[in-house]
Each structure stands twice: as structure tokens, then as C-alpha cells.
Scaffold this active site. Structure first.
Site, short mmCIF file in Angstrom:
data_model
loop_
_atom_site.label_atom_id
_atom_site.label_comp_id
_atom_site.label_asym_id
_atom_site.label_seq_id
_atom_site.Cartn_x
_atom_site.Cartn_y
_atom_site.Cartn_z
N ARG A 1 -0.21 4.30 -0.68
CA ARG A 1 -1.28 5.39 -0.40
C ARG A 1 -1.26 6.67 -1.13
O ARG A 1 -1.53 7.66 -0.86
CB ARG A 1 -0.55 5.84 1.15
CG ARG A 1 -0.38 4.86 2.35
CD ARG A 1 -1.80 3.95 2.43
NE ARG A 1 -1.58 3.20 3.57
CZ ARG A 1 -2.36 2.28 3.86
NH1 ARG A 1 -3.27 1.97 3.05
NH2 ARG A 1 -2.37 1.42 4.89
N ASP B 1 2.02 -7.10 2.68
CA ASP B 1 1.00 -6.26 2.92
C ASP B 1 1.38 -4.92 3.68
O ASP B 1 0.78 -4.60 4.63
CB ASP B 1 -0.07 -7.19 3.90
CG ASP B 1 -1.36 -6.33 3.74
OD1 ASP B 1 -1.54 -5.17 3.49
OD2 ASP B 1 -2.25 -6.96 4.57
N HIS C 1 0.82 -1.22 -0.25
CA HIS C 1 -0.09 -0.20 -0.18
C HIS C 1 0.87 1.25 -0.02
O HIS C 1 1.60 1.50 0.98
CB HIS C 1 -0.98 -0.14 1.26
CG HIS C 1 -1.88 -1.13 1.40
ND1 HIS C 1 -3.14 -1.23 0.92
CD2 HIS C 1 -1.74 -2.33 1.87
CE1 HIS C 1 -3.80 -2.34 0.95
NE2 HIS C 1 -2.93 -3.20 1.61
ZN LIG Z 1 -6.01 -7.07 2.62
#
Ligand SMILES: [Zn+2]
Length: 428
Positions: A66, A307, A64
Site C-alpha cells: 500500500r 495476496d 500489497h
Molecule cells: Zn489479484
């Protein structure tokens, strides 16, 4: 310029290659691998890799970064520096940005920002539904042609069966994998941590493992029915691993990932680190940690993915119930993998490298993941025995939310090359 990486332990899982050798890079490509003669060894730049592993640049298919929307947590530029420092040369971004990556325009802008400001290769997923609201399918075909490597509403599950069925049918036609964050939001409506002894002690409603397992079971059936390729993200429960193991045996086109925090630590970390140990799916029990490690060992779980989910310190200072889910993971992945899987004998070094290189490359149809003459010179040097202590303040990520502070690890990426350019180098 010619750069020679000399005398390292070369591991190329795709070719079953594992021996002491030299690797010569020139103009962004790998030009020679093997025991190179003296005249070639007079390269412009020689790196002594004795005692180091020389592996394909690592690939993380679950990060991520962002952008757009939350530059205080991370940007594509800062996330790429964290990736490089962790030994990664390619990443796949998740679409739960603001706005979500649910149109070709937004996807194109993310990929352009990646080319402009990132030091690693940035690929992106796209949302299955508009705004990740679970109600209306995105234009998957347009997103696929704009470069989406997978479709996911990561962070949420598309609960409506008719909508997700349509997504699987479209994905099968396009030949692109669906990446599934498995969580039944009708069953799991509250809770910050795993439902069990710790949640009861802290008065948290708890997140039932069943919520994850119900959706894994559903998505396996959808993949079986439609023929689509399914990739299950961050499997955290023992029964979830077993469901995937059984589906693979009967020929379902499923791959799956294990996250370093799910094979390294249990929900007891919440007692020590509070909201810094709040992640979704949550940290589970010792039995689940063992099952994720076993799943990686027997091939049920194909890849290790972080993640990486940065949040600001202020957000993570909120009470457990209010703080957001997620932890950063790019800069601790190699250390956790070597410390908890390789050095414990649970996973061979070759298998660990495969799960961080060729396996993720194949699932997402990405270039890279191998060391071969003529290939792009994405190369990572790992010191498998370097002992270090996790200090989040030293991370290259903009965020420091991580429940590993103070943990002693053994194994670290010490240099990272992207297209022959050194993008990270540790002082030795
Ligand atoms: Zn997830």
C-alpha cells in the site's frame, strides 16, 4: 556473531535434503549444515530447534504493502513486520498503489523504502499499463532495468487484446514473467462474492467463475503464441485449475499460485464474516476449494501466495457491495497451509515448503529459497504442531481484515532470520 540452530528438522527442497541437522550462521551467511562437532557447537548464540522445522526463509510473491498512497492500510515497514511474523523473508509487492508503480522513479522509491525501513527483502512488480488503466503500456524495458521482477495490473485485467499481446511480446523479449489477475471486466461488472447459492440468498449479483476462466484461457493462448512466461495469480475455480493443468501438459510456459483462503474456506464464510470475507477472486464453493488443493498437490499450482491485501476497519465496515476486496494473509499462511494441506495429508511437508520457498524464487528469479553453505542466511523455524487461535488484533500488520478470527490452527512460524538477523521470534 555466530548463531547455531541446533537439532532441528532441516528441509531444503531444492537439494532434496530432509534430516535432523544443525545449521550455523555467521556474518549473515549460512556457513555450515550437518551434524556439527562439539567445538563448532560452542557458537555465540545457540537456538534449540528440537521439534521444529528449519526451512529456507519463506517467499511470498503476491503482497500489497500500500505504499505509496495508502499508509493507513499498511506501509512497507509494517507490511514487512507482518511478513516476518508469518515466517517470510522476501516479498514481491503489487503495483496498484497511488500513484501506481508504473514508472522507474516510483519503482525505485518503493525499492529504496524497502531497503531503508523493511525487515525483510522487498522486491516489486511493475504495472503493465499506465495507472493500471488498461490503455497504454508502461515503459516495460525501463521498469525491468529498474528492478521490476514481473509485470502485472493486479486487481485488474488488461482486457484489450492488442495491448496485452504487445505486453506478452515485450515480456518474452526481456525474459520476465507476466503475472495475471484473471477477470473479464466486461462479463463481471458487479458483484461482491461468488455467484451461487449464497449470493442469491444475499441479493448480490455475484461474480461468475466464467469471468476468471475466460481470461485464464486467453492468457494461456497468449503465452503459447508469444513464448512469454505466464504466472497466473490466485486461481480460485476448478475449471481454472483444469485449464492450467491442460496447458502445462502441452508445454505452455505457465506457472500459477493458490492462495490460502482459496484452499481453506468457501463463500459460506461471507454469512459469518460479511465484508471481511470479500476478496477478489472471491471465495468459491467446496468443489473449488478441493480443486485448488488438488492443483497444489499435483503441481498444477506451483506456489502458495497470500495476496495479503490490508484495508482499514472503517472500509471493511461498509456494506458488502461497497467494502473493498481483500484480506490480510501473511500471518495466517503457515497455519492454514499446515492445517488444511499438510496435516490433512493432501500435501507433503516437503512440497508445502517448496511452494513457499524455491518455487516462488525460481518463478520470479529471486535470490534465496534454499539452505546451502555460502547462501544468505534467510531461515525460518516452523513449529508444525503448535496449536493457536487466530486473533487479528495481535497481527503485526496495520490491518486486521481477515475472516479467520477465532479459527484454531495447527502450525506456526516461530522464528525468522533475514541475512542472519533475527527479525521475529515467538515466545515459546
Ligand atoms: Zn489479484
Amino acid at each position: 556473531m555466530r548463531t547455531l540452530i541446533k537439532g532441528g528438522e532441516l528441509i531444503n527442497p531444492a537439494g532434496g535434503y530432509h534430516q535432523i541437522a544443525d545449521l550455523l550462521m555467521e556474518d549473515g551467511k549460512i556457513v555450515r549444515i550437518g551434524h556439527l562437532p562439539e567445538e563448532i557447537q560452542a557458537a555465540d548464540h545457540v537456538i534449540d530447534a528440537a521439534g521444529l522445522l528449519v526451512v529456507p526463509g519463506l517467499i511470498d510473491i503476491h503482497v500489497h504493502f500500500r505504499e505509496p498512497g495508502y499508509p493507513d492500510k499498511e506501509t512497507i515497514a509494517s507490511g514487512s513486520l507482518a511478513a516476518a511474523a508469518g515466517g517470510f523473508t522476501s516479498v514481491v509487492c503489487m503495483p496498484n498503489t497511488k500513484p501506481a508503480i508504473d514508472t522507474a522513479e516510483t519503482l525505485t522509491s518503493v525499492l529504496e523504502e524497502g531497503r531503508k525501513s523493511a525487515v525483510v527483502h522487498v522486491y516489486s512488480s511493475a504495472a503493465i499499463t499506465r495507472g493500471i488503466q488498461g490503455e497504454q503500456l508502461t515503459d516495460m524495458e525501463a521498469l525491468f532495468h529498474a528492478g521490476a521482477v514481473t509485470f502485472t495490473d493486479d486487481g485488474r485485467t488488461v482486457v484489450d487484446s492488442s495491448i496485452i499481446y504487445e505486453a506478452f511480446v515485450t515480456a518474452a523479449r526481456l525474459g520476465v514473467p507476466i503475472s495475471s489477475h484473471c477477470e473479464d471486466h466486461r462479463l463481471v461488472t458487479a458483484g461482491a462474492i461468488n455467484r451461487g447459492e449464497i449470493s442469491r440468498r444475499l441479493g448480490d449479483p455475484g461474480i461468475s467463475p466464467l469471468g476468471e476462466e475466460l481470461m485464464i484461457a486467453r492468457d494461456l493462448l497468449l503465452a503459447e503464441e508469444t513464448g512469454a512466461r505466464l504466472h497466473i495469480q490466485h486461481v480460485s475455480t476448478a475449471r481454472g485449475v483444469q485449464l492450467i493443468r491442460e496447458a502445462k501438459r502441452r508445454g505452455v510456459h505457465v506457472t500459477a499460485e493458490g492462495a490460502p483462503h482459496h484452499f481453506s474456506i468457501t463463500d459460506e464464510k461471507v454469512l459469518e464474516f460479511g465484508a471481511l470475507a470479500k476478496v477478489n477472486p472471491p471465495l468459491r464453493t467446496a468443489q473449488d476449494v478441493e480443486a485448488v488443493a488438488s492443483g497444489l498437490a499435483d503441481g498444477t499450482l506451483d506456489v502458495i501466495a497470500t495476496d495479503h491485501a490490508p484495508h482499514t476497519a472503517a472500509e471493511k465496515r461498509l456494506p458488502l457491495a461497497q467494502a473493498p476486496f481483500g484480506m490480510v494473509g501473511l500471518e495466517t499462511c503457515v497455519g492454514l497451509t499446515f492445517t488444511h494441506l499438510v496435516h490433512t495429508g493432501k500435501l507433503s511437508v516437503d512440497a508445502a515448503v517448496a511452494k513457499l520457498t524455491i518455487e516462488p524464487a525460481q518463478i520470479m528469479s529471486l535470490p534465496g529459497g534454499t539452505l546451502s553453505e555460502g547462501a544468505n542466511a534467510d531461515v525460518t523455524l516452523i513449529d508444525p504442531n503448535k496449536e493457536w487461535v487466530v486473533e487479528p488484533e495481535a497481527f503485526h500488520s496495520k490491518s486486521t481484515n481477515c475472516p479467520f478470527a477465532g479459527m484454531k490452527l495447527r502450525g506456526k512460524a516461530v522464528a525468522t532470520f533475514v541475512s542472519g538477523q533475527c527479525v521475529y521470534k515467538e515466545a515459546r
